[in-house]
Design a protein around this motif. Sequence first.
Motif, PDB file in Angstrom:
ATOM      1  N   LYS A 192       5.301  14.018 -10.736  1.00  0.00           N
ATOM      2  CA  LYS A 192       5.370  12.657 -11.279  1.00  0.00           C
ATOM      3  C   LYS A 192       4.006  12.324 -11.859  1.00  0.00           C
ATOM      4  N   GLN A 237      10.685  -0.356  -7.536  1.00  0.00           N
ATOM      5  CA  GLN A 237      11.475  -1.435  -6.925  1.00  0.00           C
ATOM      6  C   GLN A 237      10.555  -2.435  -6.230  1.00  0.00           C
ATOM      7  N   MET A 238       9.623  -1.901  -5.448  1.00  0.00           N
ATOM      8  CA  MET A 238       8.682  -2.779  -4.735  1.00  0.00           C
ATOM      9  C   MET A 238       7.852  -3.594  -5.720  1.00  0.00           C
ATOM     10  N   GLY A 271       0.780  -1.235   0.000  1.00  0.00           N
ATOM     11  CA  GLY A 271       0.000   0.000   0.000  1.00  0.00           C
ATOM     12  C   GLY A 271       0.804   1.273   0.000  1.00  0.00           C
ATOM     13  N   SER A 316       0.519  -3.543   3.902  1.00  0.00           N
ATOM     14  CA  SER A 316       1.944  -3.323   4.119  1.00  0.00           C
ATOM     15  C   SER A 316       2.367  -1.905   3.741  1.00  0.00           C
ATOM     16  N   PHE A 373      10.692  -5.838   3.211  1.00  0.00           N
ATOM     17  CA  PHE A 373      10.711  -7.292   3.411  1.00  0.00           C
ATOM     18  C   PHE A 373      12.136  -7.845   3.327  1.00  0.00           C
ATOM     19  N   GLY A 374      13.047  -7.069   2.730  1.00  0.00           N
ATOM     20  CA  GLY A 374      14.401  -7.565   2.490  1.00  0.00           C
ATOM     21  C   GLY A 374      14.533  -8.118   1.083  1.00  0.00           C
ATOM     22  N   HIS A 395       2.379   3.107  -5.189  1.00  0.00           N
ATOM     23  CA  HIS A 395       2.461   4.251  -6.095  1.00  0.00           C
ATOM     24  C   HIS A 395       3.144   3.810  -7.399  1.00  0.00           C
ATOM     25  N   ALA A 412       6.816   3.516  -7.321  1.00  0.00           N
ATOM     26  CA  ALA A 412       7.468   2.557  -6.412  1.00  0.00           C
ATOM     27  C   ALA A 412       7.878   1.328  -7.229  1.00  0.00           C
ATOM     28  N   GLN A 455      12.031  11.925  -1.307  1.00  0.00           N
ATOM     29  CA  GLN A 455      13.162  11.020  -1.537  1.00  0.00           C
ATOM     30  C   GLN A 455      14.222  11.510  -2.522  1.00  0.00           C
ATOM     31  N   ARG A 469       7.808   4.940   5.354  1.00  0.00           N
ATOM     32  CA  ARG A 469       8.457   6.208   4.988  1.00  0.00           C
ATOM     33  C   ARG A 469       7.949   7.380   5.828  1.00  0.00           C
TER      34      ARG A 469
HETATM   35  P1  NAP Z   1      10.416   1.652  -3.932  1.00  0.00           P
HETATM   36  O1  NAP Z   1      11.559   2.539  -4.267  1.00  0.00           O
HETATM   37  O2  NAP Z   1       9.797   0.858  -5.017  1.00  0.00           O
HETATM   38  O3  NAP Z   1      10.826   0.618  -2.804  1.00  0.00           O
HETATM   39  C1  NAP Z   1      12.088   0.591  -2.147  1.00  0.00           C
HETATM   40  C2  NAP Z   1      11.992  -0.447  -1.050  1.00  0.00           C
HETATM   41  O4  NAP Z   1      11.097  -0.016  -0.038  1.00  0.00           O
HETATM   42  C3  NAP Z   1      11.412  -1.785  -1.537  1.00  0.00           C
HETATM   43  O5  NAP Z   1      12.401  -2.556  -2.166  1.00  0.00           O
HETATM   44  C4  NAP Z   1      10.916  -2.354  -0.224  1.00  0.00           C
HETATM   45  O6  NAP Z   1      11.999  -2.781   0.592  1.00  0.00           O
HETATM   46  C5  NAP Z   1      10.359  -1.127   0.472  1.00  0.00           C
HETATM   47  N1  NAP Z   1       8.927  -0.927   0.190  1.00  0.00           N
HETATM   48  C6  NAP Z   1       8.346  -0.123  -0.742  1.00  0.00           C
HETATM   49  N2  NAP Z   1       7.013  -0.166  -0.650  1.00  0.00           N
HETATM   50  C7  NAP Z   1       6.728  -1.032   0.346  1.00  0.00           C
HETATM   51  C8  NAP Z   1       5.519  -1.483   0.942  1.00  0.00           C
HETATM   52  N3  NAP Z   1       4.303  -1.032   0.526  1.00  0.00           N
HETATM   53  N4  NAP Z   1       5.591  -2.396   1.958  1.00  0.00           N
HETATM   54  C9  NAP Z   1       6.804  -2.827   2.409  1.00  0.00           C
HETATM   55  N5  NAP Z   1       7.985  -2.414   1.889  1.00  0.00           N
HETATM   56  C10 NAP Z   1       7.942  -1.526   0.889  1.00  0.00           C
HETATM   57  O7  NAP Z   1       9.274   2.467  -3.178  1.00  0.00           O
HETATM   58  P2  NAP Z   1       9.141   4.024  -2.876  1.00  0.00           P
HETATM   59  O8  NAP Z   1       8.995   4.749  -4.143  1.00  0.00           O
HETATM   60  O9  NAP Z   1      10.197   4.385  -1.900  1.00  0.00           O
HETATM   61  O10 NAP Z   1       7.733   4.042  -2.139  1.00  0.00           O
HETATM   62  C11 NAP Z   1       7.626   3.622  -0.794  1.00  0.00           C
HETATM   63  C12 NAP Z   1       6.175   3.614  -0.377  1.00  0.00           C
HETATM   64  O11 NAP Z   1       5.634   4.927  -0.508  1.00  0.00           O
HETATM   65  C13 NAP Z   1       5.291   2.703  -1.204  1.00  0.00           C
HETATM   66  O12 NAP Z   1       4.427   2.034  -0.302  1.00  0.00           O
HETATM   67  C14 NAP Z   1       4.527   3.629  -2.110  1.00  0.00           C
HETATM   68  O13 NAP Z   1       3.245   3.135  -2.422  1.00  0.00           O
HETATM   69  C15 NAP Z   1       4.468   4.893  -1.287  1.00  0.00           C
HETATM   70  N6  NAP Z   1       4.465   6.113  -2.091  1.00  0.00           N
HETATM   71  C16 NAP Z   1       5.465   6.341  -2.971  1.00  0.00           C
HETATM   72  C17 NAP Z   1       5.448   7.492  -3.740  1.00  0.00           C
HETATM   73  C18 NAP Z   1       6.499   7.770  -4.762  1.00  0.00           C
HETATM   74  O14 NAP Z   1       6.441   8.832  -5.399  1.00  0.00           O
HETATM   75  N7  NAP Z   1       7.455   6.881  -4.991  1.00  0.00           N
HETATM   76  C19 NAP Z   1       4.395   8.423  -3.580  1.00  0.00           C
HETATM   77  C20 NAP Z   1       3.384   8.154  -2.660  1.00  0.00           C
HETATM   78  C21 NAP Z   1       3.439   7.004  -1.910  1.00  0.00           C
HETATM   79  P3  NAP Z   1      12.506  -4.321   0.612  1.00  0.00           P
HETATM   80  O15 NAP Z   1      13.250  -4.506  -0.652  1.00  0.00           O
HETATM   81  O16 NAP Z   1      13.343  -4.376   1.850  1.00  0.00           O
HETATM   82  O17 NAP Z   1      11.276  -5.186   0.688  1.00  0.00           O
END
Ligand code: NAP
Length: 242
Positions: free
Chosen positions: A195, A78-79, A8, A30, A50-51, A73, A76, A137, A34
């Motif tokens: 974005k 990588q996730m 989520g 999950s 999760f690793g 998102h 995201a 970020q 952040r």
């Molecule tokens: P990302 O770069 O794809 O993910 C980096 C790492 O963060 C993943 O490998 C995972 O770690 C962990 N991760 C990401 N989302 C997770 C989740 N929902 N539950 C558990 N672990 C998670 O992700 P991100 O862009 O940093 O986004 C992080 C979170 O913020 C997501 O839930 C996303 O929906 C939310 N979000 C992101 C944005 C954006 O602009 N990117 C905007 C709004 C909300 P491991 O490899 O250790 O499992």
Amino acid sequence: MTRILLLGGTTEANLLAQALARAGLAGVYSYAGRTEAPMGQPIHMRVGGFGGVEGLADYLKAEAISHVIDATHPFAAQMSSNAVAACTETGTPLIALERAPWVAGAGDRWTQVPDLAAAVAALDGPPRRVFLAIGRQHLDAFAAQPQHRYLVRLVDQPTAPLPVPAEVVVARGPFDVAGDTALLQRHGIQVIVAKNAGGKGAVAKIAAARALGLPVVMIDRPRIPPRRVVHGVAGVMAWLNG
Ligand code: NAP
């Protein structure tokens, strides 16, 4: 037995969690962890990575997860990629709740760029007042354009100095057009960097930019490996019931 892992951190995931709770389905929401105080959910919650792929695959097995729903998102990546790999490895059915991207219409003044680096390059030129609507970020990339005065909107008050000269607004979406129009006017914003998230929670700033005739540097979505995709909560519920 149905036991769902919902990835989520988005408005769409929150709506889906409500639908799962209404349907009486067992699930875990999950969060990456952040933000300081993640929103409460009507289903179980867990917080933190999760690793990698292996960590997620182990989690799916240990928790006997029957279905994974990726409602993260669109940026995201990588996730989302990890979810595809771990679900393939463990044979766990996966569906993505993906919002359609926003499309420029009449009155929009978008410069579409493929990634963050191109967005930084697009800000080359004389000083302007820039609304950097990209979260926390990747702000450091904009240190390469230090001539601008930035406005940054974050969920939590930053605890360390930002890498760019910026005013900070602390707020959590979803946002509305009247509020975002007033924000842009109050700060004298001349250009917005966003974005292409799609969906309703963050679109207000784009509508506000259109109303004020402001240019937008719109960053395209990153690529994610092929997976089953639906665009709404109803599609996910139909998949679960199918
Ligand atoms: P990302 O770069 O794809 O993910 C980096 C790492 O963060 C993943 O490998 C995972 O770690 C962990 N991760 C990401 N989302 C997770 C989740 N929902 N539950 C558990 N672990 C998670 O992700 P991100 O862009 O940093 O986004 C992080 C979170 O913020 C997501 O839930 C996303 O929906 C939310 N979000 C992101 C944005 C954006 O602009 N990117 C905007 C709004 C909300 P491991 O490899 O250790 O499992």
